[in-house]
Design a protein around this motif. Structure first.
Motif, PDB file in Angstrom:
ATOM      1  N   PRO A  99      31.292 -77.959 -65.085  1.00  0.00           N
ATOM      2  CA  PRO A  99      30.078 -78.210 -64.598  1.00  0.00           C
ATOM      3  C   PRO A  99      29.084 -77.036 -64.780  1.00  0.00           C
ATOM      4  N   GLU A 100      27.758 -77.494 -64.256  1.00  0.00           N
ATOM      5  CA  GLU A 100      26.751 -76.499 -64.442  1.00  0.00           C
ATOM      6  C   GLU A 100      26.950 -75.566 -63.741  1.00  0.00           C
ATOM      7  N   LEU A 117      32.650 -66.055 -64.904  1.00  0.00           N
ATOM      8  CA  LEU A 117      32.842 -67.413 -64.233  1.00  0.00           C
ATOM      9  C   LEU A 117      32.954 -68.626 -64.907  1.00  0.00           C
ATOM     10  N   VAL A 118      31.700 -68.681 -65.916  1.00  0.00           N
ATOM     11  CA  VAL A 118      31.763 -69.781 -66.930  1.00  0.00           C
ATOM     12  C   VAL A 118      33.320 -69.584 -67.771  1.00  0.00           C
ATOM     13  N   LYS A 119      33.437 -68.656 -68.338  1.00  0.00           N
ATOM     14  CA  LYS A 119      34.529 -68.579 -69.047  1.00  0.00           C
ATOM     15  C   LYS A 119      35.968 -68.925 -68.430  1.00  0.00           C
ATOM     16  N   LEU A 121      31.038 -81.085 -70.904  1.00  0.00           N
ATOM     17  CA  LEU A 121      30.444 -79.783 -70.499  1.00  0.00           C
ATOM     18  C   LEU A 121      28.984 -80.109 -70.125  1.00  0.00           C
ATOM     19  N   ASP A 122      28.784 -79.834 -68.994  1.00  0.00           N
ATOM     20  CA  ASP A 122      27.335 -80.195 -68.483  1.00  0.00           C
ATOM     21  C   ASP A 122      26.312 -78.683 -68.362  1.00  0.00           C
ATOM     22  N   GLU A 123      25.727 -78.511 -69.109  1.00  0.00           N
ATOM     23  CA  GLU A 123      24.908 -77.310 -69.274  1.00  0.00           C
ATOM     24  C   GLU A 123      25.620 -76.084 -68.942  1.00  0.00           C
ATOM     25  N   PRO A 124      26.809 -75.778 -69.852  1.00  0.00           N
ATOM     26  CA  PRO A 124      27.601 -74.719 -69.328  1.00  0.00           C
ATOM     27  C   PRO A 124      27.002 -73.305 -69.852  1.00  0.00           C
TER      28      PRO A 124
END
Length: 174
Positions: free
Chosen positions: A41-42, A94-96, A112-115
């Protein structure tokens, strides 16, 4: 865009019509969809008090297809410290972690939402490398929502432009 993705993940019921993902109805088969789909999620809502090792251990119990070896490769690629707590992570880390959790069960579809929004250039590249590795290693399909045309060009074979939930343009990228 985010509303459409939330519907695809069974997190929001459609107000009209039906939505199917991998042949499953999002209203009646949402648990089946979650087992077959990886989602980044974003915004990440991962338990902040857990260590990364605990988060990974907790998440893998939901998936019979969890690939321990691939998860280890992603931990190394992203240089994640399994002893750190989630609340100690930067946005990039956190994104990783979110990507690692989304791909380690080898999903058929990765959403993938605007990752990559707000990531520094190095973390941004690491993230895209992780997505590409996941695609190449498992031949999974990726639905990637982004305003970054460079990312789209790098990852996509087909591009769709949505407007108010309807496909306005769909083209293959050469």
């Amino acid at each position: 865009k985010s509303t459409t993705i939330r519907m695809l993940m069974g997190m929001l019921a459609p107000t009209a019509g039906r939505v199917r993902v991998l042949g499953n109805d999002v209203v009646t088969d949402s648990a089946q969809i979650r087992r077959r789909v990886g989602y980044v999620p974003e915004r990440h809502d991962i338990y902040p008090w857990m260590t990364l090792g605990e988060v990974i251990g907790f998440t893998r119990t939901f998936y019979d297809t969890w690939d321990h070896s691939f998860c280890g490769e992603m931990i190394d690629l992203f240089e994640l410290d399994l002893r750190k707590t989630v609340k100690q992570l930067s946005k990039g880390m956190l994104v990783k972690l979110g990507l690692l959790l989304a791909v380690s069960h080898r999903p058929e579809l990765l959403i993938l939402d605007e990752p990559t929004t707000g990531l520094d250039p190095i973390v941004h590249e690491d993230f895209l490398d992780g997505v590409l590795r996941s695609i190449c290693d498992s031949h999974c399909t990726v639905l990637f929502s982004s305003h970054n045309l460079g990312d789209v060009r790098r990852l996509a074979d087909t591009v769709c432009i949505l407007r108010q939930g309807k496909i306005m343009v769909q083209r293959g990228i050469e």
